[in-house]
Write a protein that holds these residues in place. Structure first.
Motif, PDB file in Angstrom:
ATOM      1  N   ASN A  41      35.707  43.963  32.900  1.00  0.00           N
ATOM      2  CA  ASN A  41      35.325  42.631  33.356  1.00  0.00           C
ATOM      3  C   ASN A  41      35.834  41.544  32.401  1.00  0.00           C
ATOM      4  O   ASN A  41      35.138  40.571  32.118  1.00  0.00           O
TER       5      ASN A  41
ATOM      6  N   SER B 180      53.678  46.885  33.552  1.00  0.00           N
ATOM      7  CA  SER B 180      52.723  47.288  32.517  1.00  0.00           C
ATOM      8  C   SER B 180      51.633  46.241  32.314  1.00  0.00           C
ATOM      9  O   SER B 180      50.446  46.580  32.216  1.00  0.00           O
TER      10      SER B 180
ATOM     11  N   CYS C 105      49.296  46.117  35.379  1.00  0.00           N
ATOM     12  CA  CYS C 105      48.391  47.281  35.380  1.00  0.00           C
ATOM     13  C   CYS C 105      47.305  47.134  34.319  1.00  0.00           C
ATOM     14  O   CYS C 105      46.130  47.440  34.579  1.00  0.00           O
ATOM     15  N   ALA C 106      47.680  46.649  33.143  1.00  0.00           N
ATOM     16  CA  ALA C 106      46.684  46.421  32.094  1.00  0.00           C
ATOM     17  C   ALA C 106      45.683  45.364  32.530  1.00  0.00           C
ATOM     18  O   ALA C 106      44.479  45.488  32.272  1.00  0.00           O
ATOM     19  N   ASP C 107      46.154  44.331  33.214  1.00  0.00           N
ATOM     20  CA  ASP C 107      45.243  43.291  33.696  1.00  0.00           C
ATOM     21  C   ASP C 107      44.270  43.839  34.725  1.00  0.00           C
ATOM     22  O   ASP C 107      43.086  43.495  34.714  1.00  0.00           O
ATOM     23  N   VAL C 108      44.755  44.706  35.610  1.00  0.00           N
ATOM     24  CA  VAL C 108      43.870  45.299  36.614  1.00  0.00           C
ATOM     25  C   VAL C 108      42.789  46.149  35.949  1.00  0.00           C
ATOM     26  O   VAL C 108      41.606  46.062  36.297  1.00  0.00           O
ATOM     27  N   VAL C 109      43.192  46.953  34.980  1.00  0.00           N
ATOM     28  CA  VAL C 109      42.213  47.791  34.279  1.00  0.00           C
ATOM     29  C   VAL C 109      41.204  46.924  33.524  1.00  0.00           C
ATOM     30  O   VAL C 109      39.990  47.147  33.603  1.00  0.00           O
ATOM     31  N   LEU C 110      41.693  45.922  32.813  1.00  0.00           N
ATOM     32  CA  LEU C 110      40.781  45.053  32.070  1.00  0.00           C
ATOM     33  C   LEU C 110      39.861  44.265  32.998  1.00  0.00           C
ATOM     34  O   LEU C 110      38.694  44.041  32.680  1.00  0.00           O
ATOM     35  N   ARG C 111      40.376  43.854  34.141  1.00  0.00           N
ATOM     36  CA  ARG C 111      39.577  43.057  35.076  1.00  0.00           C
ATOM     37  C   ARG C 111      38.460  43.879  35.720  1.00  0.00           C
ATOM     38  O   ARG C 111      37.310  43.458  35.771  1.00  0.00           O
ATOM     39  N   TYR C 112      38.788  45.081  36.204  1.00  0.00           N
ATOM     40  CA  TYR C 112      37.811  45.831  36.984  1.00  0.00           C
ATOM     41  C   TYR C 112      36.999  46.833  36.167  1.00  0.00           C
ATOM     42  O   TYR C 112      35.908  47.203  36.586  1.00  0.00           O
ATOM     43  N   VAL C 113      37.506  47.261  35.023  1.00  0.00           N
ATOM     44  CA  VAL C 113      36.749  48.208  34.212  1.00  0.00           C
ATOM     45  C   VAL C 113      35.925  47.490  33.151  1.00  0.00           C
ATOM     46  O   VAL C 113      34.743  47.780  32.956  1.00  0.00           O
TER      47      VAL C 113
END
Length: 79
Positions: free
Chosen positions: A39, A26, A29-37
């Protein structure tokens, strides 16, 4: 009696590690969303969660894997 206690402890560790793996998934996945969506990555995810919790998961499940025969065994040393 000791065997039952060890099995209960291993069962509790299995539950804890399952929850820990879901937590790792979790947060990553949250880090990926925050990183790429957005920034705005979470800087503590890799160091704290991914490394330390994954190491704890490995060590907590090691005894159960060995007892069930899922871990690597070297027959030359056992004989």
């Amino acid at each position: 009696m000791v065997e039952r206690m060890v099995r209960r402890i291993e069962g509790a560790f299995a539950v804890v590690t399952g929850v820990a793996l879901l937590g790792i998934m979790s947060v990553v996945c949250a880090d990926v969303v925050l990183r790429y969506v957005f920034n705005a990555p979470l800087r503590w995810v890799f160091e704290l969660i991914s490394l330390y919790v994954l190491a704890a998961v490995f060590y907590l499940t090691l005894s159960r894997a060995y007892v069930e025969g899922d871990h690597i065994r070297i027959d030359a040393l056992i004989r």
